[in-house]
Scaffold this active site. Structure first.
Site, PDB file in Angstrom:
ATOM      1  N   ASP A 289      32.295  85.136  24.105  1.00 33.41           N
ATOM      2  CA  ASP A 289      32.949  84.637  25.309  1.00 33.41           C
ATOM      3  C   ASP A 289      34.327  85.283  25.398  1.00 33.41           C
ATOM      4  O   ASP A 289      34.812  85.876  24.449  1.00 33.41           O
ATOM      5  CB  ASP A 289      32.974  83.111  25.373  1.00 33.41           C
ATOM      6  CG  ASP A 289      33.727  82.504  24.222  1.00 33.41           C
ATOM      7  OD1 ASP A 289      34.414  83.236  23.508  1.00 33.41           O
ATOM      8  OD2 ASP A 289      33.621  81.278  24.040  1.00 33.41           O
ATOM      9  N   SER A 290      34.936  85.209  26.566  1.00 33.43           N
ATOM     10  CA  SER A 290      36.090  86.062  26.863  1.00 33.43           C
ATOM     11  C   SER A 290      37.369  85.640  26.174  1.00 33.43           C
ATOM     12  O   SER A 290      38.321  86.396  26.123  1.00 33.43           O
ATOM     13  CB  SER A 290      36.337  86.056  28.367  1.00 33.43           C
ATOM     14  OG  SER A 290      36.841  84.789  28.755  1.00 33.43           O
ATOM     15  N   GLY A 291      37.416  84.432  25.681  1.00 35.89           N
ATOM     16  CA  GLY A 291      38.652  83.903  25.131  1.00 35.89           C
ATOM     17  C   GLY A 291      39.411  83.051  26.124  1.00 35.89           C
ATOM     18  O   GLY A 291      40.306  82.305  25.755  1.00 35.89           O
ATOM     19  N   GLY A 292      39.049  83.146  27.388  1.00 32.52           N
ATOM     20  CA  GLY A 292      39.767  82.394  28.420  1.00 32.52           C
ATOM     21  C   GLY A 292      39.717  80.897  28.180  1.00 32.52           C
ATOM     22  O   GLY A 292      40.741  80.213  28.242  1.00 32.52           O
ATOM     23  N   PHE A 293      38.550  80.411  27.866  1.00 32.85           N
ATOM     24  CA  PHE A 293      38.407  78.965  27.658  1.00 32.85           C
ATOM     25  C   PHE A 293      39.253  78.485  26.481  1.00 32.85           C
ATOM     26  O   PHE A 293      39.959  77.489  26.580  1.00 32.85           O
ATOM     27  CB  PHE A 293      36.934  78.606  27.433  1.00 32.85           C
ATOM     28  CG  PHE A 293      36.722  77.160  27.130  1.00 32.85           C
ATOM     29  CD1 PHE A 293      36.802  76.212  28.137  1.00 32.85           C
ATOM     30  CD2 PHE A 293      36.463  76.733  25.835  1.00 32.85           C
ATOM     31  CE1 PHE A 293      36.632  74.860  27.860  1.00 32.85           C
ATOM     32  CE2 PHE A 293      36.291  75.385  25.545  1.00 32.85           C
ATOM     33  CZ  PHE A 293      36.374  74.451  26.569  1.00 32.85           C
TER      34      PHE A 293
ATOM     35  N   HIS B 101      18.578  71.799  10.739  1.00 32.22           N
ATOM     36  CA  HIS B 101      17.683  70.945  11.537  1.00 32.22           C
ATOM     37  C   HIS B 101      18.090  70.909  13.012  1.00 32.22           C
ATOM     38  O   HIS B 101      17.257  71.111  13.904  1.00 32.22           O
ATOM     39  CB  HIS B 101      17.625  69.519  10.980  1.00 32.22           C
ATOM     40  CG  HIS B 101      16.983  68.587  11.954  1.00 32.22           C
ATOM     41  ND1 HIS B 101      15.616  68.569  12.161  1.00 32.22           N
ATOM     42  CD2 HIS B 101      17.516  67.721  12.863  1.00 32.22           C
ATOM     43  CE1 HIS B 101      15.337  67.725  13.138  1.00 32.22           C
ATOM     44  NE2 HIS B 101      16.475  67.189  13.576  1.00 32.22           N
TER      45      HIS B 101
ATOM     46  N   ASP C  17      38.398  84.842  32.688  1.00 33.10           N
ATOM     47  CA  ASP C  17      38.540  83.970  33.851  1.00 33.10           C
ATOM     48  C   ASP C  17      39.579  82.902  33.563  1.00 33.10           C
ATOM     49  O   ASP C  17      39.927  82.662  32.416  1.00 33.10           O
ATOM     50  CB  ASP C  17      37.195  83.290  34.164  1.00 33.10           C
ATOM     51  CG  ASP C  17      36.699  82.443  33.000  1.00 33.10           C
ATOM     52  OD1 ASP C  17      36.832  82.886  31.839  1.00 33.10           O
ATOM     53  OD2 ASP C  17      36.189  81.345  33.240  1.00 33.10           O
TER      54      ASP C  17
ATOM     55  N   ASP D 226      24.629  78.235  25.501  1.00 32.57           N
ATOM     56  CA  ASP D 226      25.253  78.159  24.184  1.00 32.57           C
ATOM     57  C   ASP D 226      25.990  76.849  24.096  1.00 32.57           C
ATOM     58  O   ASP D 226      26.403  76.291  25.128  1.00 32.57           O
ATOM     59  CB  ASP D 226      26.256  79.302  23.981  1.00 32.57           C
ATOM     60  CG  ASP D 226      27.547  79.049  24.732  1.00 32.57           C
ATOM     61  OD1 ASP D 226      28.494  78.507  24.117  1.00 32.57           O
ATOM     62  OD2 ASP D 226      27.622  79.345  25.940  1.00 32.57           O
TER      63      ASP D 226
ATOM     64  N   GLN E 157      33.280  80.239  38.649  1.00 38.69           N
ATOM     65  CA  GLN E 157      34.076  79.008  38.563  1.00 38.69           C
ATOM     66  C   GLN E 157      33.890  78.205  39.853  1.00 38.69           C
ATOM     67  O   GLN E 157      33.012  78.498  40.638  1.00 38.69           O
ATOM     68  CB  GLN E 157      35.544  79.387  38.360  1.00 38.69           C
ATOM     69  CG  GLN E 157      35.828  80.036  37.014  1.00 38.69           C
ATOM     70  CD  GLN E 157      35.897  79.026  35.885  1.00 38.69           C
ATOM     71  OE1 GLN E 157      35.855  77.818  36.113  1.00 38.69           O
ATOM     72  NE2 GLN E 157      35.987  79.513  34.666  1.00 38.69           N
TER      73      GLN E 157
ATOM     74  N   CYS F 252      13.413  69.647   7.275  1.00 42.29           N
ATOM     75  CA  CYS F 252      12.401  68.605   7.455  1.00 42.29           C
ATOM     76  C   CYS F 252      11.154  68.842   6.597  1.00 42.29           C
ATOM     77  O   CYS F 252      10.447  67.895   6.264  1.00 42.29           O
ATOM     78  CB  CYS F 252      12.019  68.482   8.929  1.00 42.29           C
ATOM     79  SG  CYS F 252      13.349  67.760   9.911  1.00 42.29           S
TER      80      CYS F 252
ATOM     81  N   CYS G  45      11.350  72.584  10.670  1.00 37.79           N
ATOM     82  CA  CYS G  45      12.466  73.319  10.055  1.00 37.79           C
ATOM     83  C   CYS G  45      12.432  73.218   8.538  1.00 37.79           C
ATOM     84  O   CYS G  45      11.738  72.382   7.958  1.00 37.79           O
ATOM     85  CB  CYS G  45      13.808  72.832  10.610  1.00 37.79           C
ATOM     86  SG  CYS G  45      14.493  71.370   9.798  1.00 37.79           S
TER      87      CYS G  45
ATOM     88  N   CYS H 118       9.240  67.964  13.265  1.00 35.53           N
ATOM     89  CA  CYS H 118      10.046  69.182  13.178  1.00 35.53           C
ATOM     90  C   CYS H 118       9.527  70.081  12.060  1.00 35.53           C
ATOM     91  O   CYS H 118       9.168  69.613  10.985  1.00 35.53           O
ATOM     92  CB  CYS H 118      11.506  68.817  12.933  1.00 35.53           C
ATOM     93  SG  CYS H 118      12.594  70.256  12.818  1.00 35.53           S
TER      94      CYS H 118
ATOM     95  N   GLY I  49      25.207  90.487  34.503  1.00 38.79           N
ATOM     96  CA  GLY I  49      24.674  89.127  34.511  1.00 38.79           C
ATOM     97  C   GLY I  49      25.828  88.193  34.833  1.00 38.79           C
ATOM     98  O   GLY I  49      26.928  88.664  35.151  1.00 38.79           O
TER      99      GLY I  49
HETATM  100 ZN    ZN Z   1      14.040  69.588  11.159  1.00 35.51          ZN
END
Ligand code: ZN
Length: 422
Positions: free
Chosen positions: A104-108, A381, A183, A312, A233, A355, A352, A350, A260
């Site tokens: 991400d751009s760092g703006g946030f 998990h 942004d 994300d 935005q 689990c 994973c 699950c 994108g």
């Molecule tokens: Zn799991």
């Protein structure tokens, strides 16, 4: 791969193929192709803020089905420095992750985490004059002007300045496959006039990002092509969101347009579906759309059905470290004493590593004992749970039963975790 291909934007280096478009919604199934491999969409992209998913090895992230990882340009710029990542051969090489990467751009972060305004807002939002969050107060740690943002490092108090050009330079050095334009990120607390001002700035910065991106792509022609996403935005305002989608969706500068789009900024969760559909009905169909910072199960369904391709969120790993886990029966805390003698897996549906090898009783024990492995096992998990849920949505879209999956999943999930939702 022939680097000349990158320079001329050959679709082999970055492209998006739509395999299936849902007839009942804006949802689609596709593949984002990057120089480090493909991403089957819709996809959840786990976050490794500082070039590591906290407590989990990259091999384990690959095992749990993560297709790509997202890191943060602001944090990597401050530490270790984006030049270090450049020397290492880029983000993926540096952190031993062979697959696609995002930054991400760092703006946030510059405008929120880095300057502590998120904490301040959470504590004391009522006492602010609304735009003081970003403008006006000489004690604040970030100052926005039309050229960029000046901010104080949260690490050592040193002063720094991000402009659209600096953000592009930092992100090119970091070397992720997908980057975001710089942004101005506002909050829901900002006034409408301020949202308009910030959006105009974001548009002007988008042009500067495209120009600098083009210059850097030419200058660094031996490196793999890095795709640039524009950020939409406009907070909760329909006209602003649509204006941003229209303007950035068709923007061309230096012969380049965005590869994108990210949908970002202040997202009122109650209106998430509406906001995302306003934007996605306008954005070009043939380019991928990333919903920034959204990752709670119920929100992912809304994002997918309204036409977002990737997501994300730090939530899955952040809550895992506090013993909170997602299950088909809702979200709960493993440190609760009711799990002391519970010898079943966290979620018996699950697949994973956690689990299939550990019990709730063991997890309860390692959380109570503050053992480091508690974070590792719970993160594996939670990340698997979210990655798999979005994978299931992709399959359901192909099978034509997305609505059934949504109803079945949310019926069970929300029934139990009604009070614990994020
Ligand atoms: Zn799991």
């Amino acid at each position: 791969m022939n680097n000349l291909e990158f320079r001329f934007g050959n679709p082999l280096s970055f492209s998006f193929d739509i395999k299936h478009a849902d007839s009942n919604s804006l949802a689609r199934v596709g593949t984002i192709n990057t120089p480090h491999g493909p991403i089957q969409t819709p996809a959840f992209i786990p976050v490794g803020t500082k070039a590591t998913v906290k407590s989990v090895l990259p091999e384990a992230m690959a095992d749990l089905g993560a297709q790509a990882l997202l890191s943060n340009a602001y944090h990597l710029y401050l530490q270790p420095g984006s030049d270090i990542l450049d020397e290492a051969g880029g983000l993926g090489e540096f952190m031993n992750w062979p697959g696609p990467t995002f930054t991400d751009s760092g703006g946030f972060q510059v405008l929120s985490l880095g300057v502590g305004f998120k904490k301040v807002l959470a504590m004391d939002s009522q006492t602010f004059r609304r735009d003081d969050v970003i403008a006006g107060n000489k004690d604040r740690l970030a100052h926005v002007d039309d050229e960029g943002v000046t901010f104080k490092s949260h690490l050592d108090g040193s002063m720094h300045r991000f402009t659209p050009e600096v953000s592009m330079q930092v992100q090119h050095q970091i070397g992720a496959d997908i980057m975001f334009a710089f942004d101005e990120c506002t909050t829901l607390h900002n006034t409408r006039p301020y949202q308009e001002l910030a959006m105009d700035r974001t548009y002007a910065w988008a042009i500067r990002c495209l120009d600098e991106h083009k210059r850097l792509t030419d200058e660094r022609a031996t490196k793999p092509y890095q795709a640039l996403f524009g950020v939409i935005q406009g907070a909760q305002y329909e006209d602003l969101r649509k204006k941003a989608a229209t303007e950035l969706g068709s923007l061309q500068s230096s012969g380049q347009s965005f590869d994108g789009f990210g949908i970002g900024g202040a997202l009122d969760k109650g209106q998430l579906g509406k906001i995302v559909s306003w934007v996605n009905e306008i954005l070009p169909d043939n380019k991928p759309r990333h919903l920034l910072g959204i990752g709670a199960p119920e929100d992912l369904f809304v994002g997918v059905e309204n036409g977002c391709d990737t997501f994300d969120c730090v939530l899955a790993s952040r809550i895992a470290r506090t013993s909170a886990v997602y299950t088909m029966e809702g979200r709960f805390n493993l440190s609760n004493s009711r799990f002391k003698r519970d010898f079943t897996p966290i979620d018996d549906e699950c697949d994973c590593y956690t689990c299939t090898h550990y019990t709730r009783a063991y997890m309860h024990h390692v959380f109570r004992g503050k053992e480091i492995v508690s974070a590792t096992l719970a993160t594996i998990h939670n990340e698997r749970f979210i990655v798999r849920l979005v994978d299931q949505m992709r399959q359901a879209l192909l099978d034509g039963n997305f609505a059934d999956l949504k109803e079945q999943f949310l019926g069970r999930y929300l029934h139990r975790s009604g009070q614990a939702r994020d």
